[in-house]
Motif scaffolding. Structure first.
Motif, short mmCIF file in Angstrom:
data_model
loop_
_atom_site.label_atom_id
_atom_site.label_comp_id
_atom_site.label_asym_id
_atom_site.label_seq_id
_atom_site.Cartn_x
_atom_site.Cartn_y
_atom_site.Cartn_z
N ARG A 79 1.39 91.36 79.86
CA ARG A 79 1.60 90.00 79.37
C ARG A 79 1.04 89.02 80.40
N GLU A 80 0.29 88.02 79.92
CA GLU A 80 -0.34 87.07 80.82
C GLU A 80 -0.01 85.64 80.44
N PHE A 81 0.04 84.79 81.45
CA PHE A 81 0.28 83.37 81.27
C PHE A 81 -0.88 82.71 80.54
N VAL A 82 -0.57 81.78 79.62
CA VAL A 82 -1.59 81.04 78.90
C VAL A 82 -1.52 79.54 79.24
N ALA A 83 -0.35 78.94 79.02
CA ALA A 83 -0.22 77.50 79.25
C ALA A 83 1.25 77.15 79.39
N THR A 84 1.52 76.04 80.10
CA THR A 84 2.88 75.55 80.22
C THR A 84 2.88 74.03 80.26
N ILE A 85 4.00 73.45 79.88
CA ILE A 85 4.16 72.00 79.86
C ILE A 85 5.53 71.65 80.40
N SER A 86 5.59 70.60 81.19
CA SER A 86 6.85 70.19 81.79
C SER A 86 7.78 69.59 80.74
N TRP A 87 9.04 69.39 81.14
CA TRP A 87 10.03 68.81 80.24
C TRP A 87 9.56 67.46 79.71
N SER A 88 9.02 66.63 80.60
CA SER A 88 8.58 65.30 80.20
C SER A 88 7.31 65.31 79.38
#
Length: 124
Positions: A45-54
């Motif tokens: 499994r690999e990381f694709v994208a992330t977004i902060s709470w804000s």
């Protein structure tokens, strides 16, 4: 308990687009970063994208930069992944993830909550 439910996967031709959605329910995820991982057959499994709470900070793995866009709904409990210019190598099960920080959301071991995944198949 938190439940993450993905939708939007499917079969698309190379060069096409898909939009994945993830809805969180149960205990509030206030302050949590959300994101996406993927796992191709026979691979980790690999990381694709992330977004902060804000929603003010986003991070992408190099192979999807310029093609994928992560965004967060106004209610903060939904996250989207717009995937354009899809390639056969993007074929994988895509998992929604939630973690206490964006840094932790880039590492599988740092994720606190996982969805069950949605399959994306890109044909050549």
């Amino acid at each position: 308990q938190v439940e993450l439910v993905e939708s939007g996967g499917g079969l698309v031709q190379a060069g096409g687009s898909l939009r994945l959605s993830c809805a969180a329910s149960g205990r509030t995820l206030s302050g949590y970063a959300m994101g996406w991982f993927r796992q191709a057959p026979g691979k980790e499994r690999e990381f694709v994208a992330t977004i902060s709470w804000s929603g003010g900070s986003t991070y992408y793995t190099d192979s999807v930069k310029g093609r994928f866009t992560i965004s967060r709904g106004n209610a903060k409990n939904t996250v989207y992944l717009q995937m354009n210019s899809l390639k056969p190598e993007d074929t994988a099960v895509y998992y929604c993830a939630a973690a206490v920080t964006t840094t932790r959301a880039t590492i599988a071991d740092g994720v606190d909550y996982w969805g069950k995944g949605t399959l994306v198949t890109v044909s050549s």
